[in-house]
Design an enzyme around this catalytic site. Structure first.
Site, PDB file in Angstrom:
ATOM      1  N   ASP A 266      44.136 -23.711  21.032  1.00  0.00           N
ATOM      2  CA  ASP A 266      42.737 -23.309  21.048  1.00  0.00           C
ATOM      3  C   ASP A 266      42.120 -23.862  22.336  1.00  0.00           C
ATOM      4  O   ASP A 266      42.760 -24.587  23.100  1.00  0.00           O
ATOM      5  CB  ASP A 266      41.993 -23.791  19.793  1.00  0.00           C
ATOM      6  CG  ASP A 266      40.742 -22.935  19.542  1.00  0.00           C
ATOM      7  OD1 ASP A 266      40.302 -22.220  20.464  1.00  0.00           O
ATOM      8  OD2 ASP A 266      40.201 -22.971  18.413  1.00  0.00           O
TER       9      ASP A 266
HETATM   10  C1  BGC Z   1      37.592 -20.939  19.168  1.00  0.00           C
HETATM   11  C2  BGC Z   1      38.645 -19.872  19.058  1.00  0.00           C
HETATM   12  C3  BGC Z   1      38.438 -18.839  20.115  1.00  0.00           C
HETATM   13  C4  BGC Z   1      38.506 -19.508  21.464  1.00  0.00           C
HETATM   14  C5  BGC Z   1      38.384 -18.566  22.639  1.00  0.00           C
HETATM   15  C6  BGC Z   1      37.487 -21.478  20.576  1.00  0.00           C
HETATM   16  O1  BGC Z   1      36.373 -22.274  20.729  1.00  0.00           O
HETATM   17  O2  BGC Z   1      37.859 -21.960  18.247  1.00  0.00           O
HETATM   18  O3  BGC Z   1      38.610 -19.305  17.763  1.00  0.00           O
HETATM   19  O4  BGC Z   1      39.375 -17.808  20.001  1.00  0.00           O
HETATM   20  O5  BGC Z   1      37.460 -20.458  21.541  1.00  0.00           O
HETATM   21  O6  BGC Z   1      37.113 -18.090  22.797  1.00  0.00           O
END
Ligand code: BGC
Length: 737
Positions: A271
């Protein structure tokens, strides 16, 4: 034998295809320098500074996220393909969570439709729109089971039940990925967040989780397993540490479970900065150690935090990460790039006519919104009939085009959103007068100065429709709440509207289950709509006027009180279960003897029953379930059983009911839940019409991870129910030999 030969012939080309795919990957890998390999493992967020060009040219960047300008995608892709040494295309990611331009209901709303068909269609539409803009890869579906309305991200998930989330999550994967990833209407799915993120302690986002092994296997992992089986191309690790181990450093889950047991052959992405965040977790001392732990654990691509690109060369030199481990990661990434057809068709076709907001897409979004609305109460005021000449339409969510789209909308536009106010005016403005007053400007607004005008509008109306709830910003990532009653002056607004004595219809538009007991008491009818998306207005207007009967069912238990959380239908029984006739606080005599209340598991002030059980939802019609029967009452391993019920529409409206099948495994090698959903079907019936509704259960459907940590169906007695919610009483039973 003939059959065997036939299947062998079918499998041969498949096997050959996979072999050719691996051959292509290995050929390419053999030409790559170590730096180029590590570059493939590096994903950055797009920015317009232009610095990315050099990184792409030198093979230091394998993926970008957050770029949706097709011309710019093509420009950068051309650098990757024509100017980098090996011409490896970029994979472009974007959070396309519940639609790209045409926004569908938030996932928890889609889950309320209990309809894999609309989930799949919604994802397919999102994929077609997104790929037409150069997006190859979405970060969805979110498969985190959540049992806590405080957690803002439950809006992005598919509810509290592992079976429902498995069925719908797999449908979403199929929708995004289509028949073939390389089609120009398909995008790669990314199942997230692996794992247990939805169990954040106290519902506070990013918080630690403490999920023990059996619960992990039986509740939190199943949706991921199902989605891997459905062919999910990628998987994202989560932010939380579970039992002390941050997900991006969890070797057991990423290697033993995901790769060895489930045979996942796509790639794993971290993530956003979740690798270097392992330093804040206290699990790594610095970015170098974080890169080492994440690579070795099996995180193939790092999202934005650059610890791989900066540290892997040294880590390999020092022997702390092997070249083999890096090769493996790169192989996984290239495999998906090949499957997406990026080597053959790297560019967006900008000359292609736009599919954004296509008529069919809007129609599907409206249908999804209609099916996602849950009727919680109706004394008969709905649907509105032709005696209604004036509607007072009140409330901060009646005309909030941005907010009705919900969380995680990067590309949808409020200018294209149709609100309840707009839809009522457009579709019913000829037949009824609509007096619109906000009453309260936005959901958190404490200013009460608009309430008088709202009350005035109510006084001269035949019916009041109050649309209240939550702005989009109150749910989603990092948007947890500790108090979950209606915010701002909304409660006061409802109380004042109630005093007018006019029939009061309340529509709640929100990102989570809210505390609605007071509003429910005040309302003559209540519709619950999780943020319904672009076409939420027409969907709700149609339901108000009975063009469509509501058919949604709650994908999460609605507790009465915050203090009951966590509250979910598929809990264990305890040794002293709640009976339902316990003495409640107001009935306890003064100086009652300590043991006089008995000993059962409940709250003196709130009991142990929810406000609404999982699976609950009314209709304009009524349904009767009778004659529940099984084709056999004993079952051997490997056999199937068919359960059938007669379902009758006993009301006067054509409507759809979601019939639900639950079981209980009475005795297990570990304690089993009091009920588990094992099947559901949407059944459309005309007024007075009946249908025989059947479900088939295989003994595999009864399996769970028991004391030996193996997935088996354990012999013994089972109960089985079919009904309209998880509280159904229509029961039978069978035995597994
Ligand atoms: C989130 C993810 C997301 C990623 C990209 C993160 O802060 O937890 O679910 O896909 O950002 O935007």
């Amino acid at each position: 034998m003939k059959n065997l030969l036939f299947f062998a012939c079918l499998l041969l080309p498949l096997g050959m295809h996979a072999q050719q795919e691996e051959q292509r990957i290995n050929d390419l890998l053999s030409k790559m320098t170590l730096e180029e390999k590590i570059g493939q493992m590096n994903q950055l967020s797009y920015d317009r500074s232009g610095d990315l060009d050099a990184g792409i040219r030198s093979g230091q960047i394998g993926s970008l996220l957050n770029i949706v300008d097709p011309a710019e995608v093509n420009r950068l892709q051309a650098i990757a393909v024509k100017e980098s040494r090996l011409g490896i295309p970029l994979i472009i990611g974007r959070d396309v969570i519940h639609g790209f331009k045409t926004i569908f209901p938030i996932p928890i709303g889609q889950a309320a439709a209990f309809n894999p068909g609309i989930v799949e269609e919604g994802a397919a539409i999102a994929a077609a729109e997104a790929r037409s803009m150069g997006v190859h890869w979405t970060f969805a579906p979110m498969l985190d089971i959540s049992r806590d309305p405080r957690w803002g991200r439950l809006a992005e998930g598919l509810g509290e039940d592992p079976y429902l989330a498995s069925v719908l999550g797999s449908a979403m994967v199929r929708g995004f990925q289509g028949k073939n990833l390389s089609d120009n209407t398909s995008i790669a799915a990314c199942i997230k967040h692996f794992v247990a993120y939805g169990a954040a302690e106290g519902g506070r986002d990013y918080n630690s989780t403490n999920i023990p092994p059996y619960l992990m296997r039986n509740v939190y992992l199943p949706p991921f397993k199902a989605a891997v089986e459905a062919g999910a191309a990628t998987l994202m690790t989560s932010f939380n540490d579970n039992d002390g181990i941050p997900a991006s450093g969890n070797t057991f889950l990423l290697r033993n479970v995901l790769r060895d047991e489930w045979k996942f052959d796509g790639f794993v992405v971290s993530d956003w900065a979740s690798i270097t965040e392992m330093i804040a977790h206290g699990f790594c001392a610095d970015p170098k150690e974080a890169a080492m732990k994440a690579t070795n654990a099996g995180v193939d691509m790092e999202m934005v935090s650059r610890s791989y690109i900066r540290n892997l060369p040294a880590l390999i030199k020092e022997g702390k990460v092997s070249v083999q481990t890096v090769d493996e990661a790169v192989r996984n990434i290239l495999r998906i790039k090949f499957r997406l057809g990026l080597f053959d068709h790297p560019y967006v076709d900008v000359a292609k006519p736009s599919v954004l907001y296509a008529e069919a897409h809007l129609k599907a979004a409206q249908k999804a919104a209609e099916e996602s609305v849950v009727l919680l109460k109706n004394t008969g005021v709905l649907p509105l009939n032709n005696t209604v000449k004036t509607i007072a339409l009140i409330g901060p969510m009646a005309d909030a085009p941005h907010d009705q789209l919900g969380t995680w909308v990067f590309d949808g536009e409020k200018a294209r959103t149709i609100t309840p106010l707009a839809a009522l005016q457009q579709q019913y403005g000829q037949q009824v007068k609509i007096n619109y007053e906000k009453g309260v400007a936005y959901s958190r607004d404490n200013n009460t100065s608009g309430i008088a005008a709202a009350v005035k509008a109510a006084q001269s109306a035949d019916v009041v429709v109050a649309v209240v709830g939550e702005e989009a910003i109150l749910s989603g990532e990092a948007h947890s709440l500790a108090a979950w009653e209606l915010k701002g002056a909304q409660k006061q607004l409802i109380a004042e509207l109630k005093k007018t004595g006019k029939p009061l219809v309340i529509i709640v538009i929100a990102g989570r289950p809210l505390a609605i007991q007071h509003e429910l008491d005040a309302a003559d009818a209540m519709l619950y709509s999780f943020h319904p998306g672009t076409m939420g207005g027409p969907a709700l207007a149609g339901i108000l006027f009975g063009k469509v009967a509501p058919s949604g069912k709650l994908p999460m238990t609605f507790p009465k009180e915050m203090g009951q959380i966590p509250m979910y239908y598929n809990h264990n029984n305890t040794g002293r279960p709640f009976r339902g006739n316990e003495t409640m606080i107001d009935d306890i005599p003064l100086e009652a003897a300590q043991t006089s209340l008995g000993n059962s598991s409940y709250y003196l002030d709130a009991g142990a029953a929810p406000l609404f059980p999982f699976g609950f939802g009314l209709s304009y019609s009524t349904f009767d379930y009778t004659n529940l029967r099984l084709d056999k009452t004993t079952l051997k391993q490997g056999e199937t059983l068919t359960a059938t019920v007669t379902l009758k529409n006993t009301g006067s409206y054509e409507a759809t009911e979601v019939a639900q099948l639950y079981i209980r495994d009475l005795v297990g090698s570990i304690a089993r839940p009091v009920k588990e959903l094992k099947g559901f079907k949407r059944v459309a019936l005309k007024a007075g019409e009946s249908a025989e509704v059947s479900f088939t259960l295989h003994t595999d459907d009864l399996a769970f991870y028991g004391i030996d940590m193996k997935e088996v169906a354990e012999p013994g007695a089972f109960k089985l129910w079919i009904g309209g919610d998880s509280n159904t009483k229509l029961e039978t039973g069978f035995t597994l030999e």
